[in-house]
Design an enzyme around this catalytic site. Sequence first.
Site, short mmCIF file in Angstrom:
data_model
loop_
_atom_site.label_atom_id
_atom_site.label_comp_id
_atom_site.label_asym_id
_atom_site.label_seq_id
_atom_site.Cartn_x
_atom_site.Cartn_y
_atom_site.Cartn_z
N LYS A 71 9.91 8.89 8.43
CA LYS A 71 8.93 9.05 9.07
C LYS A 71 8.87 9.88 10.88
CE LYS A 71 5.41 8.13 5.63
NZ LYS A 71 3.87 7.48 5.66
N ASP A 107 -1.78 11.37 5.98
CA ASP A 107 -2.44 10.29 5.93
C ASP A 107 -3.49 9.80 6.45
OD1 ASP A 107 0.04 9.01 4.15
OD2 ASP A 107 0.62 7.92 5.69
P1 NDP Z 1 4.43 -0.61 7.63
O1 NDP Z 1 4.94 -1.37 8.15
O2 NDP Z 1 4.70 1.02 9.71
O3 NDP Z 1 2.97 -1.24 9.19
C1 NDP Z 1 2.90 -2.68 8.02
C2 NDP Z 1 1.29 -2.74 8.87
O4 NDP Z 1 1.12 -4.18 7.98
C3 NDP Z 1 2.03 -3.25 10.21
O5 NDP Z 1 0.82 -3.67 11.07
C4 NDP Z 1 1.99 -5.50 10.27
O6 NDP Z 1 1.67 -6.15 11.25
C5 NDP Z 1 1.20 -5.52 9.44
N1 NDP Z 1 1.26 -6.94 8.70
C6 NDP Z 1 1.87 -6.73 7.34
N2 NDP Z 1 2.04 -7.96 6.73
C7 NDP Z 1 0.86 -8.40 7.79
C8 NDP Z 1 0.31 -9.89 7.25
N3 NDP Z 1 0.71 -10.81 6.11
N4 NDP Z 1 -0.44 -10.19 7.85
C9 NDP Z 1 -0.87 -9.56 8.90
N5 NDP Z 1 -0.73 -8.31 9.27
C10 NDP Z 1 0.44 -7.91 7.97
O7 NDP Z 1 3.42 -0.23 7.00
P2 NDP Z 1 1.96 1.50 6.87
O8 NDP Z 1 1.62 1.88 7.86
O9 NDP Z 1 3.22 2.61 6.92
O10 NDP Z 1 1.66 1.35 5.52
C11 NDP Z 1 0.32 0.06 5.25
C12 NDP Z 1 1.04 0.32 3.86
O11 NDP Z 1 -0.34 1.71 3.96
C13 NDP Z 1 2.07 0.45 2.79
O12 NDP Z 1 1.06 -1.09 1.78
C14 NDP Z 1 1.60 1.76 2.13
O13 NDP Z 1 1.77 1.48 0.74
C15 NDP Z 1 -0.01 2.11 2.60
N6 NDP Z 1 -0.19 3.33 2.57
C16 NDP Z 1 -0.86 3.83 1.53
C17 NDP Z 1 -1.12 4.96 1.48
C18 NDP Z 1 -2.29 6.08 0.84
O14 NDP Z 1 -2.03 7.29 0.45
N7 NDP Z 1 -3.35 5.21 0.34
C19 NDP Z 1 -0.55 6.12 2.51
C20 NDP Z 1 0.04 5.39 3.41
C21 NDP Z 1 0.35 3.91 3.77
P3 NDP Z 1 2.95 -6.40 12.72
O15 NDP Z 1 2.26 -4.92 12.99
O16 NDP Z 1 2.23 -7.09 12.99
O17 NDP Z 1 4.20 -6.44 12.07
#
Ligand code: NDP
Length: 285
Positions: A71, A107
């Site tokens: 992305k 998104d």
């Molecule tokens: P990224 O990997 O870019 O970001 C993940 C985020 O989740 C980070 O902020 C990370 O925190 C946080 N995170 C993950 N695990 C934990 C935890 N155990 N405790 C606290 N924070 C946590 O992923 P995306 O943003 O691309 O995607 C996130 C979700 O959104 C996914 O599940 C994806 O499937 C969903 N999504 C849904 C869409 C929809 O249309 N419904 C569209 C796009 C995405 P840290 O920075 O601290 O690591």
Amino acid sequence: MAKNYRAELVGVFGCPVDENPTGVMEEAAFAALGLNYRYLTVKVDQDNLENAVKGVRAFNMRGINLTIPHKVAVLKYLDALTKAAEIIGAVNTVINDQGKLTGENTDGKGYLISLTKAGVSVRGKHLTVLGAGGAARAISVESALAGAGRITIVNRDIRRGEELAALINTRTGVKADYFPWNQAFSISPDTDILTNATSIGLFPHINEKPDINYDSLRAGMVVTDVIFNDPNSLFLGEAKKRGALTIDGLGMLVNQGALNFKLWTGLEAPVEVMEGILKKEFEAG
Ligand code: NDP
């Protein structure tokens, strides 16, 4: 009139991508409208993105979706970006207009449509967003551009959280602040809309939920989740119990897919068909 046997090609590049369900809903939408389009789910590893984008041009593909890990990396191979994609710094959709590739990010726009459909506007509201990854960036920037009053970012990784708050402050003019997330987080009572934009709760981890103090949620709050599988996440269940209005991530997924459909075909997407087939797909496991 001469027959046209050539299909318009669209699809998604990602790695891993095998379990990406987008093709199912886009293909169903093309079939419902009788369009000769094909949606290809293509495994493209990090080192081959440049060649794959050349392929979009070479095959005269109408467009492409990007998912993990492309992305951000795709930006340098495109000719233009929409304003939101440029601020967010990530693209999930490319439109090919006769060789000119424009990057868009649908998104956050899909998220805002889900809210609108539920009768909720972000205008003047205080949003609290859990997470600072790609989904959180898209949701916060689009909400800011749509007139949100204030945005609170809550994230585990300090650098990422601070960066997103700074981006919103400097690029949209909306006031944003950041809070670290290292223990159960209490949602401030003046939050109007709370969003889980982390990956916590995504299948198969459906028994997990974000570590917040659920008793800080109140009736009248709007609570939304990006998690689409399972759309009935534990997070939304807890919010519902406390009288909040909840909005699931399946709607957001369908709405961003519908926006992509329109960008490529110029036609309104059959949203019910897309939602119906995805629900069936997820129920089938
Ligand atoms: P990224 O990997 O870019 O970001 C993940 C985020 O989740 C980070 O902020 C990370 O925190 C946080 N995170 C993950 N695990 C934990 C935890 N155990 N405790 C606290 N924070 C946590 O992923 P995306 O943003 O691309 O995607 C996130 C979700 O959104 C996914 O599940 C994806 O499937 C969903 N999504 C849904 C869409 C929809 O249309 N419904 C569209 C796009 C995405 P840290 O920075 O601290 O690591």
